[in-house]
Design a protein around this motif. Structure first.
Motif, PDB file in Angstrom:
ATOM      1  N   ASN A   3       1.463  -1.632  -0.149  1.00 12.94           N
ATOM      2  CA  ASN A   3      -0.261   0.201   0.098  1.00 12.94           C
ATOM      3  C   ASN A   3       0.849   1.153   0.190  1.00 12.94           C
ATOM      4  N   THR A   4       1.922   1.405  -0.442  1.00 10.72           N
ATOM      5  CA  THR A   4       2.823   2.170  -0.315  1.00 10.72           C
ATOM      6  C   THR A   4       2.644   3.244  -0.975  1.00 10.72           C
ATOM      7  N   ILE A   5       3.309   4.726  -1.230  1.00 15.01           N
ATOM      8  CA  ILE A   5       2.829   5.560  -2.579  1.00 15.01           C
ATOM      9  C   ILE A   5       4.187   4.829  -3.634  1.00 15.01           C
ATOM     10  N   LYS A   6       3.534   4.793  -4.500  1.00 18.09           N
ATOM     11  CA  LYS A   6       5.054   4.697  -5.792  1.00 18.09           C
ATOM     12  C   LYS A   6       5.017   6.097  -6.578  1.00 18.09           C
ATOM     13  N   SER A   7       4.123   7.098  -6.753  1.00 17.60           N
ATOM     14  CA  SER A   7       4.547   8.066  -7.738  1.00 17.60           C
ATOM     15  C   SER A   7       2.985   9.425  -7.133  1.00 17.60           C
ATOM     16  N   ILE A   8       3.178  10.232  -7.334  1.00 20.55           N
ATOM     17  CA  ILE A   8       2.203  11.724  -7.302  1.00 20.55           C
ATOM     18  C   ILE A   8       2.525  12.387  -8.626  1.00 20.55           C
ATOM     19  N   SER A   9       1.579  12.676  -8.962  1.00 24.35           N
ATOM     20  CA  SER A   9       1.623  14.552 -10.145  1.00 24.35           C
ATOM     21  C   SER A   9       0.747  14.624 -10.192  1.00 24.35           C
ATOM     22  N   SER A  10       0.574  15.973 -10.910  1.00 28.72           N
ATOM     23  CA  SER A  10      -0.558  16.821 -10.652  1.00 28.72           C
ATOM     24  C   SER A  10      -0.343  17.441 -12.186  1.00 28.72           C
ATOM     25  N   LEU A  11      -1.744  17.782 -12.846  1.00 27.26           N
ATOM     26  CA  LEU A  11      -1.250  18.944 -13.815  1.00 27.26           C
ATOM     27  C   LEU A  11      -3.114  20.060 -13.859  1.00 27.26           C
ATOM     28  N   THR A  21      -7.477  24.866 -11.922  1.00 26.22           N
ATOM     29  CA  THR A  21      -6.909  23.945 -10.885  1.00 26.22           C
ATOM     30  C   THR A  21      -6.513  23.700 -11.138  1.00 26.22           C
ATOM     31  N   VAL A  22      -6.273  22.122  -9.876  1.00 28.84           N
ATOM     32  CA  VAL A  22      -4.974  21.247  -9.449  1.00 28.84           C
ATOM     33  C   VAL A  22      -6.376  19.928  -9.729  1.00 28.84           C
ATOM     34  N   ARG A  23      -5.519  19.092 -10.989  1.00 33.69           N
ATOM     35  CA  ARG A  23      -5.716  17.463 -10.733  1.00 33.69           C
ATOM     36  C   ARG A  23      -4.845  16.418 -10.794  1.00 33.69           C
ATOM     37  N   THR A  24      -4.816  16.068  -9.466  1.00 34.59           N
ATOM     38  CA  THR A  24      -3.534  15.155  -9.139  1.00 34.59           C
ATOM     39  C   THR A  24      -4.151  13.736  -8.890  1.00 34.59           C
ATOM     40  N   TYR A  25      -2.966  13.564  -9.205  1.00 36.50           N
ATOM     41  CA  TYR A  25      -2.777  11.534  -9.868  1.00 36.50           C
ATOM     42  C   TYR A  25      -1.586  10.413  -8.188  1.00 36.50           C
ATOM     43  N   VAL A  26      -2.455  10.016  -7.791  1.00 38.21           N
ATOM     44  CA  VAL A  26      -1.258   9.290  -6.914  1.00 38.21           C
ATOM     45  C   VAL A  26      -1.833   6.952  -7.124  1.00 38.21           C
ATOM     46  N   GLU A  27      -0.461   7.218  -7.695  1.00 36.49           N
ATOM     47  CA  GLU A  27      -0.483   5.371  -7.944  1.00 36.49           C
ATOM     48  C   GLU A  27       0.834   4.565  -7.076  1.00 36.49           C
ATOM     49  N   LEU A  28       0.082   3.710  -6.886  1.00 34.59           N
ATOM     50  CA  LEU A  28       0.257   2.343  -5.277  1.00 34.59           C
ATOM     51  C   LEU A  28       1.168   2.182  -6.336  1.00 34.59           C
ATOM     52  N   ASN A  29       1.986   0.897  -5.192  1.00 33.81           N
ATOM     53  CA  ASN A  29       2.843   0.179  -5.138  1.00 33.81           C
ATOM     54  C   ASN A  29       2.765  -1.302  -6.420  1.00 33.81           C
ATOM     55  N   ASN A  30       1.057  -1.314  -5.535  1.00 41.64           N
ATOM     56  CA  ASN A  30       0.157  -2.461  -5.911  1.00 41.64           C
ATOM     57  C   ASN A  30      -0.978  -2.234  -7.031  1.00 41.64           C
ATOM     58  N   GLY A  31      -0.173  -1.335  -7.962  1.00 41.53           N
ATOM     59  CA  GLY A  31      -1.298  -0.996  -9.322  1.00 41.53           C
ATOM     60  C   GLY A  31      -2.304   0.293  -9.185  1.00 41.53           C
ATOM     61  N   LYS A  77       8.104  13.624  -3.914  1.00 38.27           N
ATOM     62  CA  LYS A  77       9.072  13.421  -2.832  1.00 38.27           C
ATOM     63  C   LYS A  77       9.497  13.490  -1.581  1.00 38.27           C
ATOM     64  N   VAL A  78       8.413  13.653  -1.212  1.00 35.71           N
ATOM     65  CA  VAL A  78       8.415  14.498   0.666  1.00 35.71           C
ATOM     66  C   VAL A  78       7.430  12.401   1.070  1.00 35.71           C
ATOM     67  N   LEU A  79       6.595  11.868   0.204  1.00 34.55           N
ATOM     68  CA  LEU A  79       5.515  11.716   0.044  1.00 34.55           C
ATOM     69  C   LEU A  79       6.247  10.129  -0.705  1.00 34.55           C
ATOM     70  N   ILE A  80       6.289   9.687  -1.125  1.00 36.07           N
ATOM     71  CA  ILE A  80       6.966   8.303  -2.151  1.00 36.07           C
ATOM     72  C   ILE A  80       7.182   7.411  -1.010  1.00 36.07           C
ATOM     73  N   GLY A  81       6.646   6.303  -1.355  1.00 35.56           N
ATOM     74  CA  GLY A  81       6.971   5.500  -0.203  1.00 35.56           C
ATOM     75  C   GLY A  81       6.307   5.340   1.185  1.00 35.56           C
ATOM     76  N   LYS A  82       5.399   6.642   1.202  1.00 34.35           N
ATOM     77  CA  LYS A  82       4.736   6.236   2.333  1.00 34.35           C
ATOM     78  C   LYS A  82       3.273   5.264   2.566  1.00 34.35           C
ATOM     79  N   ASN A  83       3.374   4.927   3.828  1.00 37.86           N
ATOM     80  CA  ASN A  83       1.698   4.098   3.400  1.00 37.86           C
ATOM     81  C   ASN A  83       0.993   4.847   3.157  1.00 37.86           C
ATOM     82  N   VAL A  84       0.035   4.455   2.378  1.00 42.23           N
ATOM     83  CA  VAL A  84      -1.308   5.001   1.646  1.00 42.23           C
ATOM     84  C   VAL A  84      -2.440   5.103   2.684  1.00 42.23           C
TER      85      VAL A  84
END
Length: 423
Positions: A3-11, A21-31, A77-84
């Motif tokens: 359940n760890t965070i693999k990537s975070i990105s916004s556009l 406004t901001v749209r954000t995507y979060v992807e976990l290591n479980n897909g 950079k701060v949140l990648i690897g944290k438990n979601v």
């Protein structure tokens, strides 16, 4: 599962007013991958968390590329690897990274997009709908929809001082039927306006925005529509008002200018007398921001006088911030607080504001913003918080209907276990 965070990105995307406004995507290591979009307000309290805008010529200065960059190059950079599932740790890590009182360094829009997307990803990873993940498996109460039916103030270009007149279907047996009550009345009101030669154009939140001869005339139009639809005012449907008094208090104090609708300049005492007339005459069940955010004595007086009859909601004075809600509780300034995720900037802090209201015996009123997106996070959040009522716009505009349709889905998912009650 990982359940760890693999990537975070916004556009950068556009909201319902065509502003960035901001749209954000979060992807976990479980897909698992989630997405969240951040709303934006027009009528704002001065102490709201800071919505970071770019300035300059692009989009008239309203671009959010800086906020997007802060997500992609700093927050990620701060949140990648944290438990979601560690929502509080994630949210407070962003608050610490920002380091300001109002999230002005990274932007509340940058932070909230991540916070919402994290909650959605955690819910998916847990195999639970968002409302149950945030509120528990016993989250079964569907909120009464307080539907914006007539706009004024900063949400419309007309002669009505007050910002919102809402229909409240507290007499309906279910959310599905309550939504029908207000949608039917909305369409009948359109016919009433047409017959009187009044405009049927709509404001930012989908309510009609006619040039009425007075604020009182706006209420009379709504009462007429309720009766023509076949419902009973005060029994099936009542009225909620959002004065958004900041918009007619130039100095945000106890001086008010309602010249737009012909009432002229007033002090708080005059405003209270006019409010008393309306509360006695009309089926008003809730009143939001009846005085300006700086008129704390006015809030106290209004609540002392009317708080045993109606719900008195603070918005611009509280801005979903426990610091100001605590002050309001100590003063007896209201008996309810409006709750908006983007006023404070994280899911965790919003839940803390709800908890403070609940522990004080106050109500809390979940709300959208005038600049919305098609994101339905708010609908699930309202069920999770068990507040009993929600405002998310009128019976038109897709970004509003998306929230109502999500609530219909939730009620259907609960298959007879759902609850629907005003209190």
């Amino acid at each position: 599962m990982n359940n760890t965070i693999k990537s975070i990105s916004s556009l950068e995307i556009l909201d319902s007013r065509g502003n960035p406004t901001v749209r954000t995507y979060v992807e976990l290591n479980n897909g698992i991958r989630s997405v969240a979009s951040v709303p934006s307000g027009a009528s704002t309290g001065k102490n709201e968390a800071n919505e970071l805008r770019d300035g300059g010529k692009r989009y008239g200065g309203k671009g959010v590329q800086k906020a997007v960059d802060n997500v992609n190059n700093h927050i990620a950079k701060v949140l990648i690897g944290k438990n979601v599932n560690d929502q509080k740790d994630i949210d407070y890590s962003m608050i610490e990274l920002d380091g300001t009182d109002n999230k002005s360094k990274l932007g509340a829009n940058a932070i909230l997009g991540v916070s919402m997307a994290v909650a959605k990803a955690a819910a998916q990873s847990s195999g639970l709908p968002l409302y149950q993940y945030l509120g528990g498996v016993n989250s079964v109460r569907i909120p009464v929809p307080c539907m914006n039916i007539l706009n004024g103030g900063e949400h419309a270009d007309n002669s009505v001082d007050f910002q919102e007149f809402m229909l409240v279907p507290h007499g309906a047996p279910s959310f599905k039927e309550g939504l029908r009550y207000v949608a039917e009345t909305f369409h009948v009101l359109k016919g009433v306006l047409k017959k009187k030669g009044l405009a049927t154009s709509v404001g930012d939140e989908g309510g009609f925005a006619p040039n009425c001869e007075s604020n009182e005339a706006a209420i009379e139009l709504i009462i007429d529509a309720i009766e023509k639809t076949g419902y009973k005012p005060g029994i099936d449907l009542s009225i909620a008002i959002d004065s958004a008094a900041n918009s007619f208090s130039p100095n945000l104090d106890d001086n008010y200018d309602l010249s737009w609708s012909g009432l002229g300049k007033m002090k708080t005492a005059d405003l209270l007398e006019k409010s008393a007339e309306w509360i006695d005459k009309y089926p008003i069940i809730l009143w939001e921001d009846p005085v300006s955010e700086g008129d704390w004595d006015g809030y106290v007086s209004f609540t002392k006088r009317f708080g045993d009859k109606i719900e008195v909601v603070g918005d611009d004075n509280f801005v979903t911030n426990t610091k100001y809600i605590k002050k309001g509780i100590e003063l007896g300034a209201c008996n309810s607080a409006l709750i908006k995720l983007n006023q404070i900037g994280t899911v965790t802090e919003t839940i803390e504001a709800v908890r403070m209201c609940r522990e004080a015996g106050w109500r809390y009123f979940l709300s959208h913003r005038s600049g919305e997106t098609e994101d339905t996070f708010l609908a699930d959040f309202a069920v999770a918080m068990d507040g009993g009522h929600l405002k998310t716009g009128s019976a038109c505009r897709g970004e509003r209907i998306a929230k109502y349709n999500r609530l219909l889905e939730i009620e259907n998912e609960l298959r007879g276990r759902s609850e629907y009650r005003w209190k």
